[in-house]
Scaffold this active site. Structure first.
Site, mmCIF file in Angstrom:
data_model
loop_
_atom_site.group_PDB
_atom_site.id
_atom_site.type_symbol
_atom_site.label_atom_id
_atom_site.label_comp_id
_atom_site.label_asym_id
_atom_site.label_seq_id
_atom_site.Cartn_x
_atom_site.Cartn_y
_atom_site.Cartn_z
ATOM 1 N N ALA A 22 -43.842 36.681 -12.564
ATOM 2 C CA ALA A 22 -42.461 36.915 -12.118
ATOM 3 C C ALA A 22 -42.385 38.024 -11.085
ATOM 4 C CB ALA A 22 -41.580 37.242 -13.314
ATOM 5 N N ALA A 24 -42.673 38.847 -6.663
ATOM 6 C CA ALA A 24 -41.840 38.465 -5.523
ATOM 7 C C ALA A 24 -41.872 36.963 -5.266
ATOM 8 C CB ALA A 24 -42.293 39.228 -4.281
ATOM 9 N N ILE A 25 -43.077 36.376 -5.228
ATOM 10 C CA ILE A 25 -43.196 34.947 -4.941
ATOM 11 C C ILE A 25 -42.655 34.123 -6.105
ATOM 12 C CG2 ILE A 25 -44.775 33.071 -4.411
ATOM 13 C CD1 ILE A 25 -44.490 35.093 -2.165
ATOM 14 N N ASN A 115 -53.675 34.142 -2.745
ATOM 15 C CA ASN A 115 -54.314 34.335 -1.446
ATOM 16 C C ASN A 115 -55.827 34.146 -1.539
ATOM 17 O OD1 ASN A 115 -52.103 34.910 0.236
ATOM 18 N ND2 ASN A 115 -52.045 37.042 -0.439
ATOM 19 N N LYS A 217 -55.140 30.418 7.003
ATOM 20 C CA LYS A 217 -54.525 31.606 6.411
ATOM 21 C C LYS A 217 -55.580 32.628 5.998
ATOM 22 C CE LYS A 217 -51.206 33.357 3.114
ATOM 23 N NZ LYS A 217 -50.309 33.125 1.986
#
Length: 341
Positions: A22, A24-25, A115, A217
């Site tokens: 829970a 930011a994303i 990431n 990315k």
């Protein structure tokens, strides 16, 4: 890869979506999906759980202020959703997956939003390294054991969001996801997932070659994030300052050669990527922000996993390795000092 039976409310247009993580994303995804009318359950604990249960979730984005009520609790309280997002930093992913494991049912699709090079990179790709573990991110194969491969959807997130407080996030850039089957085959479940998320205001592309945008990315992060920790520089300086941009360009070259060895098709050429980075202005990378907050860094997935993949192809990345070593030393020293060691 066998697709699960689509037997729940997805067929009626209403999905049950789980959000593990829970931050930011996770908060951004949860709010956008819940406000579109889908059932959302957020895995949370402690103060964050208390806030979500009492006050719901809040998101400020390009469309304004949003407030939603969602289910929240431990994994055993949330059931087994149609779709489960795993939203974590790479170094925190294993602990999150262990907590969320009861939410992965026989029909649950799992989408890790993380990431760097993922642990599943060599799964389903059919190359000579098929099934090999990426030791930098899954040294003991625990993630591979916990997440069923036939339930996995690859993801690359282009979502810039900031956690303002527990249950509160803001994001002022367009929300974009790229999803793809890890064996690169088209599937109904992929198309339907992408369509549902796009209808929620998260522009989602279904890719037939998910490792291509993944490399794009990774290379952007690799050429900027560790260098930002070592130098303290913003994106504008990393890509625009004559001295730093030389380092960034060489790291780009090392990473592009590695990506090419794996057959990746990169969307941006080095000059365009440098110009784009310089044009972003005095923005701190997420890794530099984590360093300044005294948090562990995502070096294993963004740097060390890429170096590992390069070595499997007989390639060396000397500058990238040295910058990663410096960033790791600087981070570890700061963490030890903060702990009084």
């Amino acid at each position: 890869m066998t697709e699960p039976d689509w037997r729940t409310q997805r067929d009626a247009g209403r999905w049950h979506v789980g959000i593990a993580g829970a931050g930011a994303i996770g908060t951004t995804l949860a709010v956008r999906i819940a406000r579109a009318g889908h059932r959302v359950g957020v895995l949370a604990r402690g103060a964050t759980l208390d806030v979500i249960r009492q006050d719901g979730l809040h998101l400020t984005d390009r469309e304004g202020e949003h407030h939603v009520r969602v289910e929240a609790g431990a994994a055993g309280e949330l059931g087994q959703p149609d779709l489960l997002f795993l939203c974590a930093k790479a170094q925190d992913l294993l602990a999150l997956v262990r907590s969320a494991r009861p939410m992965i049912g026989p029909d649950t699709l799992v989408v890790p939003v993380v990431n760097g090079i993922p642990w599943w990179y060599f799964e389903g790709e059919g190359g000579r390294h098929q099934g090999r573990a990426v030791r930098a991110v899954d040294p003991d194969g625990a993630l591979k054991d916990l997440v069923p491969l036939d339930r996995l959807i690859g993801a690359i997130a282009y979502i810039t969001a900031e956690r303002m407080a527990p249950g509160v996030a803001r994001s002022f850039n367009p929300l974009k996801l790229i999803l793809g089957e890890i064996d690169h085959r088209p599937s109904d479940r992929l198309a339907r997932t992408a369509a549902m998320l796009t209808a929620c205001g998260i522009h989602t592309q279904a890719s037939g070659r998910v490792r291509d945008p993944l490399w794009t990315k990774v290379i952007a992060n690799l050429s900027s994030n560790p260098l930002s920790v070592v130098s303290g520089a913003t994106l504008q300086d990393i890509y625009g300052d004559p001295s730093l941009s030389q380092i960034a360009r060489q790291m780009l070259s090392e990473a592009l050669l590695t990506a090419a060895a794996y057959g990746a098709r990169i969307e941006l050429d080095p000059a365009s990527l440098l110009a784009m980075g310089a044009g972003m202005g005095p923005v701190k990378t997420s890794m530099l922000q984590d360093f300044e907050k005294g948090l562990p860094l995502e070096l294993s997935a963004i740097c060390e996993a890429v170096i590992e993949l390069a070595e499997l192809q007989g390639l060396s990345m000397p500058l990238t390795r040295n910058i990663a070593i410096l960033a790791r030393f600087k981070s570890d020293s700061a963490l030890r000092a903060a702990a009084g060691l």
